[in-house]
Design a protein around this motif. Sequence first.
Motif, short mmCIF file in Angstrom:
data_model
loop_
_atom_site.label_atom_id
_atom_site.label_comp_id
_atom_site.label_asym_id
_atom_site.label_seq_id
_atom_site.Cartn_x
_atom_site.Cartn_y
_atom_site.Cartn_z
N LEU A 106 -23.58 -5.74 13.35
CA LEU A 106 -24.90 -5.62 13.72
C LEU A 106 -24.73 -4.51 11.95
N ARG A 107 -25.80 -4.75 11.24
CA ARG A 107 -25.70 -4.03 9.45
C ARG A 107 -27.33 -3.33 9.27
N TYR A 108 -27.43 -2.26 9.79
CA TYR A 108 -28.42 -1.33 9.01
C TYR A 108 -28.39 -1.30 7.98
N SER A 109 -28.95 -1.31 6.87
CA SER A 109 -29.60 -2.23 6.07
C SER A 109 -30.82 -0.58 5.37
N ASN A 125 -13.00 -3.27 9.18
CA ASN A 125 -13.97 -2.13 9.03
C ASN A 125 -15.13 -2.21 9.09
N PRO A 126 -15.62 -1.37 9.81
CA PRO A 126 -17.46 -1.42 9.37
C PRO A 126 -17.43 -0.67 8.14
N THR A 127 -18.70 -1.07 7.25
CA THR A 127 -19.29 -0.16 6.12
C THR A 127 -20.33 1.12 6.63
N ARG A 128 -20.03 2.11 6.02
CA ARG A 128 -20.82 3.03 6.20
C ARG A 128 -21.19 4.15 5.06
N ASN A 129 -22.46 4.06 5.14
CA ASN A 129 -22.84 4.91 3.80
C ASN A 129 -23.60 4.81 3.78
N ASP A 130 -24.81 5.77 2.87
CA ASP A 130 -26.16 6.10 2.52
C ASP A 130 -27.56 5.03 3.02
N ASN A 131 -26.47 3.53 2.59
CA ASN A 131 -27.51 1.97 2.85
C ASN A 131 -27.17 1.55 3.61
N TYR A 133 -24.65 0.85 7.46
CA TYR A 133 -24.19 1.31 8.66
C TYR A 133 -24.15 0.43 9.87
N ASP A 134 -22.58 -0.50 9.90
CA ASP A 134 -22.38 -1.18 11.02
C ASP A 134 -21.53 -1.09 11.83
N LEU A 135 -22.08 -1.47 13.26
CA LEU A 135 -21.60 -1.40 14.25
C LEU A 135 -21.58 -2.52 14.99
N LYS A 136 -19.56 -2.66 14.44
CA LYS A 136 -18.47 -3.98 15.07
C LYS A 136 -18.58 -3.98 16.44
N LEU A 137 -19.55 -5.71 16.76
CA LEU A 137 -19.98 -6.06 17.77
C LEU A 137 -18.19 -6.89 19.02
#
Length: 184
Positions: A106-109, A125-131, A133-137
């Motif tokens: 799930l990608r929050y952009s 690995n999930p990407t997690r930065n200021d822009n 934020y991923d949740l790996k399902l």
Amino acid sequence: MAETSGFFQAQWDESLLNPITQEYSGWWDRSYDSEEFRKYFGQFIKNGVFGTPTNQLKVIAGTGLNVIVSEGWAMINGAYYHNDAPKTLTVRANTGSGYRYDSVMLRYSEEDRQITAVCLDNVSNPTRNDNIYDLKLATITLAPGTSSISDSNITDTRTKKTVCGMVTGVLEVETTEDLFLQFE
């Protein structure tokens, strides 16, 4: 340091500047934006997939090289995601000579102003930065030349706190010791 509070019903104030007409013809005395709501909800609803019922946003095999993300809810950084019907994602064929490990996220952009379910090739690995934020399902294991995906190729990662996790509230208690530490 300023105090803030909210959320209260806005009232019309005739003395305020109307930002559309640029005249003092009245405007609402309060306005809130989505960032304020996300900050508020992020204080007590932590990132993750909602745990009840337990099959929320579960990734299962579809036909061929498709996987299906089931219905469900999640929260990321105070923003909600709701999938109200099974969503099919296509997994790219593995044309290489070794195993490939894809991830359903799930990608929050922040830039796109949305959360969507995506399948990412060869990403662990999930990407997690200021822009972003991923949740790996889930992780999908693809052997070379795989023409269809079965449930045995899918590893559910929704309960793994480091990559996804379940939604928790303000008072998350995992042990009695944690509870007593919070009281102190």
